[in-house]
Design a protein around this motif. Structure first.
Motif, PDB file in Angstrom:
ATOM      1  N   ILE A 124       0.841  -1.211   0.000  1.00  0.00           N
ATOM      2  CA  ILE A 124       0.000   0.000   0.000  1.00  0.00           C
ATOM      3  C   ILE A 124       0.872   1.257   0.000  1.00  0.00           C
ATOM      4  CG2 ILE A 124      -1.713   1.322   1.329  1.00  0.00           C
ATOM      5  CD1 ILE A 124      -2.835  -1.375   2.292  1.00  0.00           C
ATOM      6  N   GLY A 125       1.990   1.179   0.710  1.00  0.00           N
ATOM      7  CA  GLY A 125       2.865   2.358   0.830  1.00  0.00           C
ATOM      8  C   GLY A 125       3.806   2.541  -0.359  1.00  0.00           C
ATOM      9  N   PHE A 126       3.738   1.637  -1.333  1.00  0.00           N
ATOM     10  CA  PHE A 126       4.720   1.650  -2.426  1.00  0.00           C
ATOM     11  C   PHE A 126       4.767   2.994  -3.161  1.00  0.00           C
ATOM     12  CE2 PHE A 126       6.096   0.867  -6.787  1.00  0.00           C
ATOM     13  CZ  PHE A 126       7.323   0.288  -6.537  1.00  0.00           C
ATOM     14  N   GLY A 127       3.609   3.581  -3.395  1.00  0.00           N
ATOM     15  CA  GLY A 127       3.563   4.849  -4.146  1.00  0.00           C
ATOM     16  C   GLY A 127       3.822   6.069  -3.277  1.00  0.00           C
ATOM     17  N   LEU A 128       4.199   5.835  -2.016  1.00  0.00           N
ATOM     18  CA  LEU A 128       4.393   6.960  -1.078  1.00  0.00           C
ATOM     19  C   LEU A 128       5.860   7.069  -0.669  1.00  0.00           C
ATOM     20  CD1 LEU A 128       1.311   6.200   1.236  1.00  0.00           C
ATOM     21  CD2 LEU A 128       1.425   7.843  -0.653  1.00  0.00           C
ATOM     22  N   ARG A 129       6.756   6.600  -1.538  1.00  0.00           N
ATOM     23  CA  ARG A 129       8.176   6.556  -1.149  1.00  0.00           C
ATOM     24  C   ARG A 129       8.762   7.931  -0.872  1.00  0.00           C
ATOM     25  NH1 ARG A 129       9.348   3.347  -6.234  1.00  0.00           N
ATOM     26  NH2 ARG A 129       7.407   4.430  -6.610  1.00  0.00           N
ATOM     27  N   HIS A 144       7.233  10.248   0.744  1.00  0.00           N
ATOM     28  CA  HIS A 144       6.747  10.744   2.032  1.00  0.00           C
ATOM     29  C   HIS A 144       7.705  10.326   3.152  1.00  0.00           C
ATOM     30  CE1 HIS A 144       3.232  11.066  -0.460  1.00  0.00           C
ATOM     31  NE2 HIS A 144       2.469  11.489   0.517  1.00  0.00           N
ATOM     32  N   SER A 145       7.642  11.045   4.288  1.00  0.00           N
ATOM     33  CA  SER A 145       8.457  10.639   5.442  1.00  0.00           C
ATOM     34  C   SER A 145       7.913   9.305   5.960  1.00  0.00           C
ATOM     35  CB  SER A 145       8.378  11.691   6.543  1.00  0.00           C
ATOM     36  OG  SER A 145       7.094  11.643   7.138  1.00  0.00           O
ATOM     37  N   HIS A 146       8.746   8.606   6.729  1.00  0.00           N
ATOM     38  CA  HIS A 146       8.352   7.315   7.274  1.00  0.00           C
ATOM     39  C   HIS A 146       7.053   7.448   8.085  1.00  0.00           C
ATOM     40  CE1 HIS A 146       8.855   3.253   8.680  1.00  0.00           C
ATOM     41  NE2 HIS A 146       8.587   3.689   9.906  1.00  0.00           N
ATOM     42  N   ALA A 147       6.976   8.491   8.916  1.00  0.00           N
ATOM     43  CA  ALA A 147       5.801   8.664   9.788  1.00  0.00           C
ATOM     44  C   ALA A 147       4.553   8.961   8.968  1.00  0.00           C
ATOM     45  CB  ALA A 147       6.060   9.795  10.781  1.00  0.00           C
ATOM     46  N   GLU A 148       4.690   9.825   7.960  1.00  0.00           N
ATOM     47  CA  GLU A 148       3.531  10.156   7.107  1.00  0.00           C
ATOM     48  C   GLU A 148       3.032   8.908   6.376  1.00  0.00           C
ATOM     49  OE1 GLU A 148       4.357  14.735   5.589  1.00  0.00           O
ATOM     50  OE2 GLU A 148       5.160  13.048   4.465  1.00  0.00           O
ATOM     51  N   ARG A 149       3.998   8.137   5.880  1.00  0.00           N
ATOM     52  CA  ARG A 149       3.641   6.936   5.121  1.00  0.00           C
ATOM     53  C   ARG A 149       2.898   5.949   6.026  1.00  0.00           C
ATOM     54  NH1 ARG A 149       8.511   5.612   2.595  1.00  0.00           N
ATOM     55  NH2 ARG A 149       9.039   4.106   4.186  1.00  0.00           N
ATOM     56  N   ALA A 150       3.438   5.746   7.230  1.00  0.00           N
ATOM     57  CA  ALA A 150       2.820   4.792   8.161  1.00  0.00           C
ATOM     58  C   ALA A 150       1.396   5.232   8.509  1.00  0.00           C
ATOM     59  CB  ALA A 150       3.670   4.670   9.420  1.00  0.00           C
ATOM     60  N   ALA A 151       1.210   6.533   8.708  1.00  0.00           N
ATOM     61  CA  ALA A 151      -0.118   7.038   9.079  1.00  0.00           C
ATOM     62  C   ALA A 151      -1.098   6.840   7.920  1.00  0.00           C
ATOM     63  CB  ALA A 151      -0.027   8.522   9.443  1.00  0.00           C
ATOM     64  N   ARG A 152      -0.656   7.135   6.709  1.00  0.00           N
ATOM     65  CA  ARG A 152      -1.547   6.988   5.534  1.00  0.00           C
ATOM     66  C   ARG A 152      -1.886   5.512   5.299  1.00  0.00           C
ATOM     67  NH1 ARG A 152      -5.444   8.629   2.522  1.00  0.00           N
ATOM     68  NH2 ARG A 152      -5.215   8.433   0.286  1.00  0.00           N
ATOM     69  N   VAL A 153      -0.887   4.642   5.457  1.00  0.00           N
ATOM     70  CA  VAL A 153      -1.137   3.208   5.263  1.00  0.00           C
ATOM     71  C   VAL A 153      -2.150   2.708   6.298  1.00  0.00           C
ATOM     72  CG1 VAL A 153      -0.091   0.909   5.434  1.00  0.00           C
ATOM     73  CG2 VAL A 153       1.060   2.703   4.119  1.00  0.00           C
ATOM     74  N   ALA A 154      -1.997   3.147   7.543  1.00  0.00           N
ATOM     75  CA  ALA A 154      -2.937   2.720   8.593  1.00  0.00           C
ATOM     76  C   ALA A 154      -4.351   3.198   8.272  1.00  0.00           C
ATOM     77  CB  ALA A 154      -2.480   3.267   9.946  1.00  0.00           C
ATOM     78  N   GLU A 155      -4.459   4.441   7.788  1.00  0.00           N
ATOM     79  CA  GLU A 155      -5.767   5.011   7.430  1.00  0.00           C
ATOM     80  C   GLU A 155      -6.414   4.187   6.303  1.00  0.00           C
ATOM     81  OE1 GLU A 155      -7.199   9.273   5.429  1.00  0.00           O
ATOM     82  OE2 GLU A 155      -5.099   8.886   5.811  1.00  0.00           O
ATOM     83  N   LEU A 156      -5.608   3.817   5.311  1.00  0.00           N
ATOM     84  CA  LEU A 156      -6.142   3.066   4.166  1.00  0.00           C
ATOM     85  C   LEU A 156      -6.510   1.638   4.563  1.00  0.00           C
ATOM     86  CD1 LEU A 156      -3.673   4.585   1.637  1.00  0.00           C
ATOM     87  CD2 LEU A 156      -6.156   4.583   1.299  1.00  0.00           C
ATOM     88  N   LEU A 157      -5.696   1.011   5.407  1.00  0.00           N
ATOM     89  CA  LEU A 157      -6.015  -0.347   5.874  1.00  0.00           C
ATOM     90  C   LEU A 157      -7.368  -0.341   6.585  1.00  0.00           C
ATOM     91  CD1 LEU A 157      -2.553  -1.593   7.192  1.00  0.00           C
ATOM     92  CD2 LEU A 157      -3.939  -2.712   5.436  1.00  0.00           C
ATOM     93  N   GLU A 158      -7.560   0.677   7.401  1.00  0.00           N
ATOM     94  CA  GLU A 158      -8.829   0.829   8.116  1.00  0.00           C
ATOM     95  C   GLU A 158      -9.977   1.002   7.105  1.00  0.00           C
ATOM     96  OE1 GLU A 158     -10.944   1.025  11.557  1.00  0.00           O
ATOM     97  OE2 GLU A 158      -8.753   1.186  11.712  1.00  0.00           O
ATOM     98  N   MET A 159      -9.749   1.853   6.113  1.00  0.00           N
ATOM     99  CA  MET A 159     -10.789   2.176   5.129  1.00  0.00           C
ATOM    100  C   MET A 159     -11.258   0.931   4.379  1.00  0.00           C
ATOM    101  SD  MET A 159     -10.385   4.508   1.742  1.00  0.00           S
ATOM    102  CE  MET A 159      -9.823   5.996   2.479  1.00  0.00           C
ATOM    103  N   VAL A 160     -10.327   0.034   4.059  1.00  0.00           N
ATOM    104  CA  VAL A 160     -10.712  -1.156   3.284  1.00  0.00           C
ATOM    105  C   VAL A 160     -10.989  -2.366   4.188  1.00  0.00           C
ATOM    106  CG1 VAL A 160      -9.536  -0.381   1.188  1.00  0.00           C
ATOM    107  CG2 VAL A 160      -8.308  -1.865   2.800  1.00  0.00           C
ATOM    108  N   GLY A 161     -11.088  -2.134   5.490  1.00  0.00           N
ATOM    109  CA  GLY A 161     -11.478  -3.200   6.407  1.00  0.00           C
ATOM    110  C   GLY A 161     -10.407  -4.241   6.652  1.00  0.00           C
TER     111      GLY A 161
END
Ligand code: ATP
Length: 240
Positions: free
Chosen positions: A105-110, A112-129
């Motif tokens: 999921i984070g592949f296209g966010l290289r 971004h900072s590590h923290a930003e990427r982790a936060a966005r990935v967590a948000e997306l994981l939540e979004m898709v259940g």
């Protein structure tokens, strides 16, 4: 209001050993921001080619493709695929097998900072259940789950437009219907604009704001689902 996506009389063709194979011949289409459009049509009519042209992988020989008023493709101009803010999701998921779900999921966010990427990935994981599946590998997931990861990966860089090419066709009927409704709800609640290619008219009617059928290089119609339902219910001699 200006459409987010505009195909303005585009001409698409392949050079083949037997000559030019025309796929789109003056095709026009408008899609409003926040809407989901569906392209139907017989196998080989050119649905994937149209998506590939919007994504920037096929040149237009005439006409223009515009996103939010900006010309992405014309015979003289071709914005690179990675600069288009267009995401794609395919039927075969195309996940990287050696990367876990979070890394996929984070592949296209290289950038971004590590923290930003982790936060966005967590948000997306939540979004898709799939909040608990970040450490899993693709082969450990069902087809439907893999396709949800593919959706999260396509949405990760916040594209203006999402292109979905037969995303549910490898799934069994139950999963397919369930996931199609889920994807529609995710796209609606996040306000995304998308074009979906499908063979399945019922799926198109359930998901789309606009539905079109591609044939002979042009859209035969580009209607709201209610208009299409009315037309299908009308006697054949009255159908436009
Ligand atoms: N790289 C290529 N070179 C030459 N012809 C091609 C190429 N790719 C596709 N075509 C041809 O262009 C036409 C449109 O193909 P396309 O894949 O866009 O159709 P489609 O409607 O998406 O089909 P399907 O529903 O079966 O996926 C087909 O006749 C196909 O054979």
């Amino acid at each position: 209001m200006n459409p987010l996506l505009e195909l303005d009389h585009i001409h698409l063709a392949y050079d083949t050993p037997r000559g030019l194979r025309t796929v789109a011949d003056g095709l026009c289409l408008h899609l409003a921001r926040g809407h989901i459009g569906c392209l139907l049509g017989a196998s080989g009519c050119g649905k994937s080619t149209v998506l590939r042209a919007i994504a920037g992988f096929e040149p237009v020989r005439a006409g223009r493709i515009l996103l939010d008023g900006q010309v992405l493709s014309s015979p003289r101009q071709q914005v690179a695929p990675e600069l288009r803010r267009v995401g794609m999701m395919f039927q075969d998921y195309a996940l990287f097998p050696h990367m876990n779900v979070a890394a996929n999921i984070g592949f296209g966010l290289r950038r971004h900072s590590h923290a930003e990427r982790a936060a966005r990935v967590a948000e997306l994981l939540e979004m898709v259940g799939l909040a608990k599946a970040g450490d899993s590998y693709p082969h450990e997931l069902s087809g439907g789950q893999q396709q949800r990861v593919a959706l999260a990966r396509a949405l990760a860089p916040s594209p203006e437009l999402l292109l979905l090419d037969e995303p549910f066709s490898n799934l069994d009927t139950d999963t397919r219907e369930h996931l199609a409704a889920e994807v529609r709800d995710i796209l609606r609640s996040t306000g995304h604009t998308a074009i979906l290619v499908t063979h399945n008219q019922a799926e198109a009617l359930a998901i789309a704001d606009r539905i079109g059928s591609l044939s002979g290089g042009q859209l035969q119609y580009w209607d709201a689902p209610e208009a299409l339902r009315r037309r299908m219910a009308a006697p054949e001699r009255l159908r436009a």
